[in-house]
Design a protein around this motif. Structure first.
Motif, PDB file in Angstrom:
ATOM      1  N   GLY A   1     -39.762 -18.551 -11.563  1.00  0.00           N
ATOM      2  CA  GLY A   1     -41.229 -18.582 -11.698  1.00  0.00           C
ATOM      3  C   GLY A   1     -41.751 -18.257 -13.073  1.00  0.00           C
ATOM      4  O   GLY A   1     -41.400 -18.879 -14.074  1.00  0.00           O
ATOM      5  N   THR A   2     -42.595 -17.236 -13.130  1.00  0.00           N
ATOM      6  CA  THR A   2     -43.296 -16.866 -14.360  1.00  0.00           C
ATOM      7  C   THR A   2     -42.350 -16.296 -15.409  1.00  0.00           C
ATOM      8  O   THR A   2     -42.509 -16.554 -16.607  1.00  0.00           O
ATOM      9  CB  THR A   2     -44.357 -15.789 -14.026  1.00  0.00           C
ATOM     10  N   GLY A   3     -41.427 -15.471 -14.951  1.00  0.00           N
ATOM     11  CA  GLY A   3     -40.434 -14.946 -15.880  1.00  0.00           C
ATOM     12  C   GLY A   3     -40.851 -13.728 -16.675  1.00  0.00           C
ATOM     13  O   GLY A   3     -40.347 -13.510 -17.768  1.00  0.00           O
ATOM     14  N   SER A   4     -41.737 -12.910 -16.107  1.00  0.00           N
ATOM     15  CA  SER A   4     -42.136 -11.719 -16.865  1.00  0.00           C
ATOM     16  C   SER A   4     -40.964 -10.732 -16.962  1.00  0.00           C
ATOM     17  O   SER A   4     -40.807 -10.059 -17.982  1.00  0.00           O
ATOM     18  CB  SER A   4     -43.374 -11.053 -16.260  1.00  0.00           C
ATOM     19  N   ASN A   5     -40.138 -10.674 -15.921  1.00  0.00           N
ATOM     20  CA  ASN A   5     -38.959  -9.799 -16.005  1.00  0.00           C
ATOM     21  C   ASN A   5     -37.930 -10.356 -16.987  1.00  0.00           C
ATOM     22  O   ASN A   5     -37.340  -9.605 -17.761  1.00  0.00           O
ATOM     23  CB  ASN A   5     -38.325  -9.620 -14.616  1.00  0.00           C
ATOM     24  N   PHE A   6     -37.748 -11.653 -16.945  1.00  0.00           N
ATOM     25  CA  PHE A   6     -36.843 -12.294 -17.907  1.00  0.00           C
ATOM     26  C   PHE A   6     -37.285 -11.960 -19.335  1.00  0.00           C
ATOM     27  O   PHE A   6     -36.493 -11.581 -20.186  1.00  0.00           O
ATOM     28  CB  PHE A   6     -36.848 -13.811 -17.678  1.00  0.00           C
TER      29      PHE A   6
ATOM     30  N   ALA B   1     -34.020 -12.523 -11.469  1.00  0.00           N
ATOM     31  CA  ALA B   1     -35.345 -12.010 -11.833  1.00  0.00           C
ATOM     32  C   ALA B   1     -36.389 -12.973 -11.276  1.00  0.00           C
ATOM     33  O   ALA B   1     -36.837 -13.890 -11.965  1.00  0.00           O
ATOM     34  CB  ALA B   1     -35.450 -11.885 -13.356  1.00  0.00           C
ATOM     35  N   GLY B   2     -36.700 -12.790  -9.993  1.00  0.00           N
ATOM     36  CA  GLY B   2     -37.647 -13.700  -9.358  1.00  0.00           C
ATOM     37  C   GLY B   2     -37.007 -15.039  -9.032  1.00  0.00           C
ATOM     38  O   GLY B   2     -37.657 -16.081  -9.118  1.00  0.00           O
TER      39      GLY B   2
ATOM     40  N   ASN C   1     -30.135  -7.880  -8.414  1.00  0.00           N
ATOM     41  CA  ASN C   1     -31.505  -8.376  -8.198  1.00  0.00           C
ATOM     42  C   ASN C   1     -32.505  -7.248  -8.386  1.00  0.00           C
ATOM     43  O   ASN C   1     -32.163  -6.072  -8.233  1.00  0.00           O
ATOM     44  CB  ASN C   1     -31.606  -8.926  -6.767  1.00  0.00           C
ATOM     45  N   ILE C   2     -33.730  -7.623  -8.694  1.00  0.00           N
ATOM     46  CA  ILE C   2     -34.829  -6.649  -8.703  1.00  0.00           C
ATOM     47  C   ILE C   2     -35.820  -7.063  -7.628  1.00  0.00           C
ATOM     48  O   ILE C   2     -36.127  -8.244  -7.467  1.00  0.00           O
ATOM     49  CB  ILE C   2     -35.486  -6.525 -10.095  1.00  0.00           C
ATOM     50  N   HIS C   3     -36.306  -6.055  -6.887  1.00  0.00           N
ATOM     51  CA  HIS C   3     -37.216  -6.336  -5.767  1.00  0.00           C
ATOM     52  C   HIS C   3     -38.386  -5.349  -5.813  1.00  0.00           C
ATOM     53  O   HIS C   3     -38.178  -4.153  -5.997  1.00  0.00           O
ATOM     54  CB  HIS C   3     -36.450  -6.202  -4.447  1.00  0.00           C
ATOM     55  N   PRO C   4     -39.605  -5.869  -5.600  1.00  0.00           N
ATOM     56  CA  PRO C   4     -40.775  -4.991  -5.768  1.00  0.00           C
ATOM     57  C   PRO C   4     -41.145  -4.191  -4.517  1.00  0.00           C
ATOM     58  O   PRO C   4     -42.276  -4.292  -4.019  1.00  0.00           O
ATOM     59  CB  PRO C   4     -41.881  -5.975  -6.164  1.00  0.00           C
TER      60      PRO C   4
ATOM     61  N   GLU D   1     -41.206  -2.471 -13.212  1.00  0.00           N
ATOM     62  CA  GLU D   1     -40.074  -3.419 -13.206  1.00  0.00           C
ATOM     63  C   GLU D   1     -39.591  -3.688 -14.628  1.00  0.00           C
ATOM     64  O   GLU D   1     -38.393  -3.697 -14.886  1.00  0.00           O
ATOM     65  CB  GLU D   1     -40.506  -4.758 -12.595  1.00  0.00           C
TER      66      GLU D   1
HETATM   67  C1  GRF Z   1     -40.746  -9.722  -9.414  1.00  0.00           C
HETATM   68  O1  GRF Z   1     -41.711  -8.961  -8.748  1.00  0.00           O
HETATM   69  C2  GRF Z   1     -39.376  -9.413  -8.873  1.00  0.00           C
HETATM   70  O2  GRF Z   1     -39.240  -8.104  -8.431  1.00  0.00           O
HETATM   71  C3  GRF Z   1     -39.294 -10.346  -7.694  1.00  0.00           C
HETATM   72  O3  GRF Z   1     -39.924 -11.522  -8.126  1.00  0.00           O
HETATM   73  C4  GRF Z   1     -40.914 -11.202  -9.106  1.00  0.00           C
HETATM   74  C5  GRF Z   1     -40.657 -12.080 -10.301  1.00  0.00           C
HETATM   75  O4  GRF Z   1     -41.672 -11.982 -11.252  1.00  0.00           O
HETATM   76  N1  GRF Z   1     -37.930 -10.538  -7.266  1.00  0.00           N
HETATM   77  P1  GRF Z   1     -41.487 -12.588 -12.718  1.00  0.00           P
HETATM   78  O5  GRF Z   1     -41.207 -14.082 -12.539  1.00  0.00           O
HETATM   79  O6  GRF Z   1     -40.355 -11.880 -13.374  1.00  0.00           O
HETATM   80  O7  GRF Z   1     -42.793 -12.366 -13.392  1.00  0.00           O
END
Ligand code: GRF
Length: 190
Positions: free
Chosen positions: A13-18, A87-88, A107-110, A174
């Motif tokens: 998706g958006t990739g803010s964690n990336f 990451a998403g 994995n990361i989970h919110p 995150e």
């Molecule tokens: C994050 O909230 C992550 O924990 C979940 O998906 C979301 C991805 O967000 N698994 P982003 O694409 O990294 O902005």
């Protein structure tokens, strides 16, 4: 940066964690590849801007999960990837990839797992009117958000919170927690 440890990020998706991982100055590894299962996802542009190679695929154009995962394993091995950080990434990892990267997919989970697994975890916690939720980093297993937990950080939910303010606060956590845990994992293996 320890150039010898090569990792891949999977995102949809958006990739803010990336972005947060990629922009961590003290990152103990090298992101050698972004894997994305959604052609057109914003995360692809983020990788390209930083000259990180991208492998984009459309799962619907393969006969099976096994078929696209076999291709993924080939690509990952070609680039000598030893860790995969989700990451998403909105797709369940199949048996093939799990076996090839056993114990090395994270994995990361919110939410504070095991509470609120699956999609829309922030919203589920918000609507449940609980007073805290959080972020979990965990290993991947066959289930959905069920693998062994590596780290968790609590995030309070205030009566004044909207879904948006809560989401923003969770994302901030995150973006700090994931790079920190990645570094710990990499450094722990010497
Ligand atoms: C994050 O909230 C992550 O924990 C979940 O998906 C979301 C991805 O967000 N698994 P982003 O694409 O990294 O902005």
């Amino acid at each position: 940066m320890k150039a010898s440890i090569k990792v891949c990020v999977f995102a949809s998706g958006t990739g803010s964690n990336f972005q947060a991982i990629m922009e961590t100055e003290s990152l103990a590894c090298e992101i050698v590849l972004l894997v994305c299962d959604r052609p057109g996802a914003l995360v692809i542009d983020k990788a390209k801007q930083k000259q990180i190679p991208v492998h984009v695929f459309d799962p619907t154009s393969y006969p099976s999960k096994q078929a696209y995962e076999e291709e993924l394993i080939t690509v990952l091995r070609e680039r000598e990837v030893t860790w995969i950080f989700l990451a998403g990434y909105m797709r369940i990892i199949g048996a093939h990839l799990l076996q090839a990267y056993h114990g090395r997919i994270v994995n990361i989970h919110p939410s504070l797992l095991p509470k609120f697994p699956g999609k829309d975890a922030i919203e589920k916690a918000y609507r449940a009117k609980v007073n805290k939720t959080g972020v979990t980093v965990h290993y991947i297993d066959e289930g959905i958000d069920t693998g062994p937990i590596i780290a968790q950080q609590e995030v309070k939910i205030y009566p004044t919170d909207s879904l948006k303010t809560l989401t923003n606060r969770i994302q901030k956590v995150e973006h700090q927690l994931y790079p920190k845990v990645i570094n710990q994992l990499i450094q722990n293996e010497g």
